[in-house]
Design a protein around this motif. Structure first.
Motif, PDB file in Angstrom:
ATOM      1  N   GLU A 156       1.095  -1.111  -0.057  1.00 28.08           N
ATOM      2  CA  GLU A 156      -0.151  -0.017  -0.017  1.00 28.08           C
ATOM      3  C   GLU A 156       0.970   1.366   0.025  1.00 28.08           C
ATOM      4  OE1 GLU A 156      -3.917   1.898   2.249  1.00 28.08           O
ATOM      5  OE2 GLU A 156      -3.281  -0.441   2.352  1.00 28.08           O
ATOM      6  N   TYR A 160       1.153   4.096  -3.085  1.00 30.37           N
ATOM      7  CA  TYR A 160       0.999   5.775  -3.093  1.00 30.37           C
ATOM      8  C   TYR A 160       2.049   6.493  -3.224  1.00 30.37           C
ATOM      9  CZ  TYR A 160      -3.315   4.110  -0.354  1.00 30.37           C
ATOM     10  OH  TYR A 160      -4.364   3.416   0.207  1.00 30.37           O
ATOM     11  N   ASP A 163       3.824   7.413  -8.732  1.00 29.75           N
ATOM     12  CA  ASP A 163       3.136   8.646  -9.537  1.00 29.75           C
ATOM     13  C   ASP A 163       2.726   8.225 -10.830  1.00 29.75           C
ATOM     14  OD1 ASP A 163       5.680   8.379 -10.769  1.00 29.75           O
ATOM     15  OD2 ASP A 163       6.230  10.401 -10.280  1.00 29.75           O
ATOM     16  N   ASN A 171      -2.303   7.824  -8.006  1.00 31.60           N
ATOM     17  CA  ASN A 171      -1.917   7.004  -7.038  1.00 31.60           C
ATOM     18  C   ASN A 171      -2.255   7.550  -5.649  1.00 31.60           C
ATOM     19  OD1 ASN A 171      -0.134   6.017  -9.496  1.00 31.60           O
ATOM     20  ND2 ASN A 171       0.038   4.210  -7.995  1.00 31.60           N
ATOM     21  N   ASN A 172      -2.442   8.840  -5.425  1.00 36.71           N
ATOM     22  CA  ASN A 172      -2.184   9.408  -4.170  1.00 36.71           C
ATOM     23  C   ASN A 172      -2.625  10.984  -4.158  1.00 36.71           C
ATOM     24  OD1 ASN A 172      -1.739  10.410  -1.610  1.00 36.71           O
ATOM     25  ND2 ASN A 172       0.213   9.661  -1.284  1.00 36.71           N
ATOM     26  N   HIS A 174      -3.892  12.605  -2.004  1.00 32.78           N
ATOM     27  CA  HIS A 174      -3.536  13.665  -0.679  1.00 32.78           C
ATOM     28  C   HIS A 174      -2.084  14.121  -1.242  1.00 32.78           C
ATOM     29  CE1 HIS A 174      -7.070  12.884   1.633  1.00 32.78           C
ATOM     30  NE2 HIS A 174      -6.849  11.599   1.063  1.00 32.78           N
ATOM     31  N   ARG A 187       6.772  12.717  -0.845  1.00 33.11           N
ATOM     32  CA  ARG A 187       5.697  11.771  -1.270  1.00 33.11           C
ATOM     33  C   ARG A 187       5.635  10.758  -0.537  1.00 33.11           C
ATOM     34  NH1 ARG A 187       2.174  11.676  -5.604  1.00 33.11           N
ATOM     35  NH2 ARG A 187       1.617   9.835  -6.368  1.00 33.11           N
ATOM     36  N   ALA A 191       2.772   9.128   1.570  1.00 31.48           N
ATOM     37  CA  ALA A 191       2.163   7.691   1.215  1.00 31.48           C
ATOM     38  C   ALA A 191       1.905   6.935   2.645  1.00 31.48           C
ATOM     39  CB  ALA A 191       3.156   6.992   0.670  1.00 31.48           C
ATOM     40  N   VAL A 194      -1.231   8.275   4.359  1.00 26.98           N
ATOM     41  CA  VAL A 194      -2.423   7.908   3.744  1.00 26.98           C
ATOM     42  C   VAL A 194      -2.712   6.409   4.202  1.00 26.98           C
ATOM     43  CG1 VAL A 194      -3.758   7.250   1.755  1.00 26.98           C
ATOM     44  CG2 VAL A 194      -2.303   9.362   1.899  1.00 26.98           C
ATOM     45  N   THR A 195      -1.620   5.589   4.147  1.00 25.16           N
ATOM     46  CA  THR A 195      -1.666   4.121   4.803  1.00 25.16           C
ATOM     47  C   THR A 195      -2.280   4.221   6.192  1.00 25.16           C
ATOM     48  OG1 THR A 195       0.173   3.591   3.291  1.00 25.16           O
ATOM     49  CG2 THR A 195      -0.361   2.025   4.921  1.00 25.16           C
ATOM     50  N   TRP A 368     -10.689   7.055  -7.189  1.00 23.56           N
ATOM     51  CA  TRP A 368      -9.322   6.787  -6.183  1.00 23.56           C
ATOM     52  C   TRP A 368     -10.117   6.656  -4.722  1.00 23.56           C
ATOM     53  CZ3 TRP A 368      -7.758   8.790  -1.495  1.00 23.56           C
ATOM     54  CH2 TRP A 368      -6.853   8.163  -0.918  1.00 23.56           C
ATOM     55  N   TRP A 372     -10.394   3.250  -2.726  1.00 23.32           N
ATOM     56  CA  TRP A 372      -9.602   3.010  -1.703  1.00 23.32           C
ATOM     57  C   TRP A 372     -10.239   3.131  -0.189  1.00 23.32           C
ATOM     58  CZ3 TRP A 372      -4.685   0.304  -1.791  1.00 23.32           C
ATOM     59  CH2 TRP A 372      -4.307   0.095  -2.992  1.00 23.32           C
TER      60      TRP A 372
END
Length: 573
Positions: A156, A160, A163, A171-172, A174, A187, A191, A194-195, A368, A372
């Motif tokens: 995961e 994230y 790119d 992909n991400n 946020h 980044r 990542a 967000v996980t 997304w 997710w």
């Protein structure tokens, strides 16, 4: 159609409640406790094969499992289309509802902690916890996550970090909104944040509310440890009728299909690990043998009860996990991981509420979020009755404040450490790859959704593929199996407890029976190709289950308010 994250084979569950001639808690000698006792004695079969079980619910649940397996397994294409369309409609239509619901449950948790209700005990006022804190925390962790963190702990965060938009959406979002659009350190931290968001406080708040509600009505009010009891503030004694049967059967079906889905999906990952260790073919035959072996161990553990196999295996999981995490921390980029932990935790603390309230209104970001975040909230909700019932079972004697803080914070913090160390190692390898950022090969494995290989590739880059690497891989394969055993045995105990109307020690022959059923369901669907359809159906089922969770939330709050008012009246009279 945007690729969806496969269902987590992580949310694990476990077991419940009172004894062959059930004697519900009667600490207050309340009419509810007396009614519950009378009902359980008259409704449970007193002899024959079904002795100690509710015959009607047992037969109904068994028949529904058979019908559902036939439809999902033999008509997997049709079932997949039906469930897939339903799930897509729910995720696109009710995204805002899911976001608000989960935030509301988190707010209720905070209210309980900081209000006077936090001192209320799950039992009599002088009752104390049944299990030590270490045993309690071990079982909480085993019940709540399981093998998911092993595979998604690497996959995961790496997804994230990427790119490339390989799945048809960003992909991400946020990280993109924070200005970290290219692969780099910022980044990577985004990542991880967000996980943590998907595995953290929001999801565990769902488990807290369900477990707290069930434990409160069982241990404080003398009602059965079953889903039906949460309805008592609304329908009173009618919980002992068809409506209560319906609620409990839904809980049984959730246990069976949730654990069977995890087992069917998990054995494919275990087989890859065994191929790596001893060179066996990871195909269908190996996977079926794994299902058989794990089912046998799970049944033996379930028969031994909470104080036996479930507690011991849960504690063993924790110790082996500590060794594996320590290897990843010490042999990996230790200083970088420690700094990343601090940065990520601060980032999460600042942003977890805004992230929970963010609603994506553009096509790409909405895809997304549905694939997710909304998927995650649906999965947590789908597993909540299953996990919540086990958490309730092991939490008698604790105060509501202790319960909420323990369930909400301790497993979350342990998961955070795991995710940052595992995900951090993989991202560090990508950030500082000799061919430039993003060239270590782990991103490619994740984009191909080859999650087992991504995990083992990360481990190889840390300790190599020699003897030490083999030992580390063996420990991870062991954890895959043992985490699942704690899920399966506890799930077996949960559903047999429900069908015995809250018996702490449900008949052992039915623990064996349902353990076999779960294994057979997983095997049949694996052979027939119906696991994906079943997985999708579970997510679709999260919508009605979310309503059940909200009803349970209102029920326990109403009952707490009434208890406080009654106490005040007694003092003034």
């Amino acid at each position: 159609m945007p690729a969806r994250r496969p269902a987590q084979e992580d949310k694990h569950i476990a077991t419940p409640t009172p004894s062959h001639q059930p004697t519900p808690p009667s600490h207050n000698n309340s009419p509810k406790a007396e009614l519950s006792t009378d009902y359980m004695v008259t409704e449970l079969a007193q002899g024959g094969f079904f002795q100690g079980m509710h015959k009607g619910m047992t037969l109904t649940a068994s028949g529904l499992v058979l019908l559902f397996v036939l439809f999902t397994g033999l008509g997997s294409d049709t079932a997949g289309s039906v469930f897939g369309a339903t799930r897509a409609w729910i995720e696109s239509t009710f995204s805002g509802y899911y976001l608000i619901t989960v935030m509301l449950l988190l707010a209720v948790c905070a209210f309980i902690v900081f209000s006077r209700y936090g001192s209320v005990r799950l039992g009599t006022d002088d009752s104390r916890p049944e299990f030590s804190n270490f045993a309690w925390f071990s079982m909480l962790l085993s019940a709540g996550i399981g093998i998911g963190i092993l595979f998604f702990g690497v996959a995961e965060p790496v997804f994230y970090l990427d790119d490339t938009g390989a799945f048809g959406y960003p992909n991400n979002p946020h990280a993109d909104m924070a200005g970290a659009a290219a692969i780099g350190h910022e980044r990577a931290i985004d990542a991880l944040r967000v996980t943590l968001f998907h595995w953290g406080l929001h999801g565990w708040a769902i488990y807290v509310i369900v477990g707290m509600s069930l434990a409160y009505f069982a241990y404080r009010k003398g009602l059965p440890l079953a889903l039906r009891s949460a309805l008592y503030p609304f329908i009173g004694e009618r919980i002992f009728g068809p409506i209560g049967h319906l609620f409990d059967i839904l809980g049984v079906l959730g246990c069976v299909f949730g654990v069977a889905t995890s087992l069917g999906l998990g054995v494919s990952q275990m087989a890859v690990g065994l191929e790596r260790l001893i060179g066996v073919d990871p195909g269908l035959n190996t996977q079926l043998m794994l299902i058989a072996g794990i089912s046998v161990i799970s049944i033996l553990s379930a028969v031994s009860g909470v104080r036996g196999g479930i507690r011991l295996i849960s504690e063993m999981n924790i110790w082996v996990s500590l060794v594996v995490v320590s290897i990843f921390l010490i042999a990996g980029p230790t200083l970088w991981l420690i700094m990343a932990f601090g940065e990520t935790m601060l980032d999460y603390a600042i942003n977890f509420i805004p992230m929970g309230l963010w609603y994506a209104d553009k096509e790409g970001t909405a895809a997304w979020q549905q694939g997710w975040t909304i998927f995650y909230w649906g999965w947590w909700l789908a597993w909540a009755p299953f996990v919540g019932l086990f958490i309730a079972r092991i939490s008698k004697g604790r105060t509501l404040r202790e319960f909420v803080l323990g369930v909400l914070l301790v497993p979350t913090l342990i998961i955070f450490v795991w995710l940052i160390i595992f995900g951090g190692n993989a991202m560090y390898q990508e950030l500082y790859a000799t061919g430039g950022p993003g060239s270590a090969g782990i991103i490619e494995l994740v984009n191909a959704w080859n999650l087992p290989s991504a995990l083992f590739a990360t481990a190889d880059n840390i300790v190599g593929s020699g003897t030490f690497g083999w030992i580390l891989s063996a420990m991870m394969v062991f954890l895959l199996m043992s985490w699942f055993v704690t899920s399966s045995d506890s799930g077996t105990l949960v559903l047999t407890t429900i069908l015995s109307l809250g018996d702490n020690e449900p008949p052992k022959r039915f623990r064996v029976f349902w353990g076999v059923v779960i294994g057979l369901v997983a095997a049949v669907l694996l052979i027939a190709g119906g696991l994906t359809a079943l997985q999708t159906a579970l997510i679709a089922a999260a919508l009605p289950l979310s309503i059940v969770v909200l009803v349970m939330t209102a029920g326990v709050l109403i009952s707490l308010f009434r208890e406080t008012l009654d106490a005040r009246r007694r003092k003034t009279t």
